[in-house]
Design a protein around this motif. Structure first.
Motif, mmCIF file in Angstrom:
data_model
loop_
_atom_site.group_PDB
_atom_site.id
_atom_site.type_symbol
_atom_site.label_atom_id
_atom_site.label_comp_id
_atom_site.label_asym_id
_atom_site.label_seq_id
_atom_site.Cartn_x
_atom_site.Cartn_y
_atom_site.Cartn_z
ATOM 1 N N THR A 72 0.791 -1.233 0.000
ATOM 2 C CA THR A 72 0.000 0.000 0.000
ATOM 3 C C THR A 72 0.824 1.286 0.000
ATOM 4 O O THR A 72 0.274 2.358 -0.214
ATOM 5 C CB THR A 72 -0.901 0.042 1.251
ATOM 6 O OG1 THR A 72 -0.073 0.082 2.431
ATOM 7 C CG2 THR A 72 -1.816 -1.175 1.309
ATOM 8 N N ASP A 100 -8.596 -7.014 2.332
ATOM 9 C CA ASP A 100 -8.143 -6.278 1.160
ATOM 10 C C ASP A 100 -7.649 -4.931 1.681
ATOM 11 O O ASP A 100 -8.440 -4.054 2.007
ATOM 12 C CB ASP A 100 -9.305 -6.095 0.178
ATOM 13 C CG ASP A 100 -8.921 -5.342 -1.086
ATOM 14 O OD1 ASP A 100 -8.024 -4.470 -1.007
ATOM 15 O OD2 ASP A 100 -9.517 -5.601 -2.141
ATOM 16 N N LYS A 135 -6.200 -2.169 0.547
ATOM 17 C CA LYS A 135 -6.511 -0.891 -0.084
ATOM 18 C C LYS A 135 -7.996 -0.564 -0.011
ATOM 19 O O LYS A 135 -8.372 0.601 0.131
ATOM 20 C CB LYS A 135 -6.038 -0.897 -1.532
ATOM 21 C CG LYS A 135 -4.524 -0.934 -1.674
ATOM 22 C CD LYS A 135 -4.090 -0.889 -3.120
ATOM 23 C CE LYS A 135 -2.569 -0.916 -3.233
ATOM 24 N NZ LYS A 135 -2.101 -0.908 -4.636
ATOM 25 N N LYS A 136 -8.857 -1.584 -0.091
ATOM 26 C CA LYS A 136 -10.299 -1.316 -0.068
ATOM 27 C C LYS A 136 -10.831 -1.327 1.369
ATOM 28 O O LYS A 136 -11.308 -0.316 1.875
ATOM 29 C CB LYS A 136 -11.055 -2.332 -0.906
ATOM 30 C CG LYS A 136 -12.566 -2.071 -0.986
ATOM 31 C CD LYS A 136 -13.253 -3.083 -1.885
ATOM 32 C CE LYS A 136 -14.731 -2.734 -2.080
ATOM 33 N NZ LYS A 136 -15.483 -2.753 -0.809
ATOM 34 N N GLU A 137 -10.719 -2.463 2.032
ATOM 35 C CA GLU A 137 -11.267 -2.576 3.378
ATOM 36 C C GLU A 137 -10.475 -1.739 4.381
ATOM 37 O O GLU A 137 -11.030 -1.180 5.327
ATOM 38 C CB GLU A 137 -11.284 -4.038 3.807
ATOM 39 C CG GLU A 137 -12.232 -4.903 2.980
ATOM 40 C CD GLU A 137 -12.140 -6.369 3.365
ATOM 41 O OE1 GLU A 137 -12.893 -6.771 4.277
ATOM 42 O OE2 GLU A 137 -11.318 -7.085 2.763
ATOM 43 N N GLU A 167 -11.714 1.660 4.596
ATOM 44 C CA GLU A 167 -13.072 1.786 5.144
ATOM 45 C C GLU A 167 -13.135 1.530 6.649
ATOM 46 O O GLU A 167 -14.035 2.011 7.332
ATOM 47 C CB GLU A 167 -14.006 0.823 4.406
ATOM 48 C CG GLU A 167 -14.154 1.133 2.914
ATOM 49 C CD GLU A 167 -14.878 0.041 2.150
ATOM 50 O OE1 GLU A 167 -15.095 -1.049 2.758
ATOM 51 O OE2 GLU A 167 -15.216 0.260 0.974
#
Length: 526
Positions: free
Chosen positions: A123, A177, A179-181, A184
């Motif tokens: 990341t 994940d 980058k996504k989770e 969030e």
């Protein structure tokens, strides 16, 4: 704009009145800091996003293994102590033993191994380049981490400040994940403050961690970061005492002197030594005529760096001489200089065969403008005016932040502006702009100019692994001399950011990362 109009703008700021009453009451007790933040961070997870606003707010919640004094000497943070082997290959960190994550889980070496071995290499572009040099990252016990390098890399000890290598909780993120989770999930760190509330477009509210691992810290009970998009409103908030802290580019340079003259405000440009931000004009060296060093040299002769320093940055900068900032180790001032000279510029252009056409122009370029405030607009306008003196027409192209990032990172531009941090060592923050291996399409803050020179690559790599400091200096001196001859980018200035703060506020700047530090000791004078 008069004072009444200023006040109307301030009152119109989204959400400003929603929390200022509460903050003002607590402020009387010296427990609440109200700071400005602009632009608003996209997310608060420093492992996923390293933009400046994320670093400012996230640096209060997350921590790295080390911090760095203003002279760039490493200082303890999540690591209590460290040892470096004589051969420069093994770095052993002993961790604090009483830190907890904000959800109450204990912090251990497993979190460090997870962060440096799994999450950050996926990341975090800067961290990826650093930890790719590791042969292994292991935890022999709960409070020891051992990094073994493939080859010596003396800059490694400078790579552990919070934004460069934030340590994140394995129990929250493993198997996700990233980058996504990760973007969030709520931010959970080990720092002295935790997130209480984020009202998008209005404010971010941090509250003190009651059982923070350092005794008697934090001193503040809460921090409100106000999101105020309008520059005039930010100035008024400071002027009227409704905010007590502004940093980085919160205040336009032309307003700094007026605000710093007010009795209740102080100003410092200290605390940015680790970053040592360098401002330059980016050139797409893949495209003619930018691929000819004579053209790049001609452009350099058309720029008056002292004018940029004095009239655009209002003295909040030093005129740049080359790729390494004068505040950094291994800087060498004895390099080729380019005096402002239209005559010398036109001679180089004539030598290239770039003759004026019927309209008086030799070449037309598109300037992809940086959408980051009035300073960058003035830089673009100055470049257009200066280049026109030698028959170089410049068309200014406006865009939003996403459009600018896409154009520059994908090489879809002629010229643009840019600014990068140097991160405590040339091997960490300078080489990445010029080495061929870092030409990475779609990746911002890499070698986005597309410049390539095998000798430059060789010198940067040799300097990166050299343990002898004198030999490192010789290598960095040689590469500075070569780059100033080649001019892959047009260095303008070493920016000095003003931190403006209420003079009752103490310990605002205690390290080389200034307002990005954790504010554990920051407090109001009784």
């Amino acid at each position: 704009m008069n004072r009444r109009e200023f006040n109307l703008l301030l009152s119109a700021t989204v959400g400003a009145t929603a929390f200022m009453g509460k903050a003002a009451v607590a402020q009387e007790q010296g427990e609440t800091l109200t700071a400005l933040i602009q632009p608003e961070p996209p997310i608060l997870n420093l492992g996923i996003n390293q933009q400046t606003p994320t670093g400012v707010v996230g640096g209060k919640m997350y921590e790295g293994l080390l911090s760095y004094a203003r002279d760039l000497t490493p200082q303890p943070l999540l690591a209590d102590s460290w040892e470096i082997s004589e051969d420069g290959l093994t770095y052993t960190f002993k961790l604090v033993q009483n830190a907890k994550w904000h959800d109450g889980q204990p912090f251990t070496s497993a979190d460090v191994v997870f962060s440096c071995k799994q999450l950050l290499p996926e990341t975090h572009p800067r961290a990826r380049a650093v930890f790719d040099r590791c042969a292994s990252i292991e935890a022999p016990d709960d409070f020891t981490v051992v990094f073994k390098l493939k080859s010596p890399f003396p800059a490694f000890i400078m790579a552990f400040e919070t934004a460069s290598a934030p340590i994140l909780p394995r129990h929250q993120l493993e198997g996700k994940d990233f980058k996504k989770e990760g973007a969030e999930l709520p931010p959970i760190g080990t720092g002295p403050f935790k997130l209480n509330e984020w009202v998008k477009g209005s404010h971010i509210h941090l509250t003190a961690v009651e059982d923070y691992y350092r005794p008697d810290q934090p001193k503040l009970k809460e921090i409100f970061y106000r999101v105020v998009p309008d520059a005039a409103s930010r100035a008024v908030a400071l002027e009227q005492g409704e905010a007590q802290l502004a940093q980085w580019q919160d205040i336009e340079p032309f307003d700094v002197e007026r605000l710093s003259s007010l009795d209740h405000l102080d100003i410092t440009t200290d605390g940015y030594e680790y970053f040592s931000p360098m401002v330059w004009i980016e050139l797409n060296c893949r495209k003619p005529p930018m691929n000819d060093k004579r053209f790049r040299q001609a452009l350099t002769h058309l720029i008056d760096r002292d004018f940029v320093r004095d009239r655009i940055f209002f003295g909040l900068a030093n005129s740049a001489t080359g790729p390494i900032s004068s505040s950094m180790r291994f800087y060498d001032k004895d390099v080729k200089t380019y005096e402002p000279s239209v005559e010398k510029a036109t001679a180089l252009l004539d030598e290239m065969g770039l003759k004026p056409g019927a309209d008086g122009n030799r070449v037309s370029l598109k300037f992809t403008m940086v959408p980051a405030g009035e300073v960058w607009t003035r830089i673009a306008e100055y470049i257009r005016q200066s280049f026109s003196q030698a028959g170089i027409a410049v068309e200014l192209q406006s865009n939003d932040l996403a459009g600018w990032v896409s154009a520059v990172s994908n090489g879809d531009f002629d010229i643009s502006g840019n600014q990068l941090y140097q991160n405590g060592d040339p091997a960490l923050g300078v080489a990445r702009t010029y080495i061929s291996s870092n030409i990475r399409k779609g990746v911002m803050f890499s070698n986005t100019s597309g410049y390539s020179n095998p000798k430059v690559d060789e010198l940067f790599e040799a300097a990166a692994v050299e343990l002898d400091q004198a030999k490192r200096q010789a290598l960095y001196t040689e590469v500075q001399q070569l780059l100033v001859e080649e001019m892959p980018v047009l260095w303008l200035c070493e920016q000095k950011y003003p931190t403006i703060y209420d003079n009752r506020l103490k310990d605002v700047v205690t390290s080389s990362t200034g307002v990005n530090a954790n504010f554990g000791t920051t407090h109001f004078e009784a």
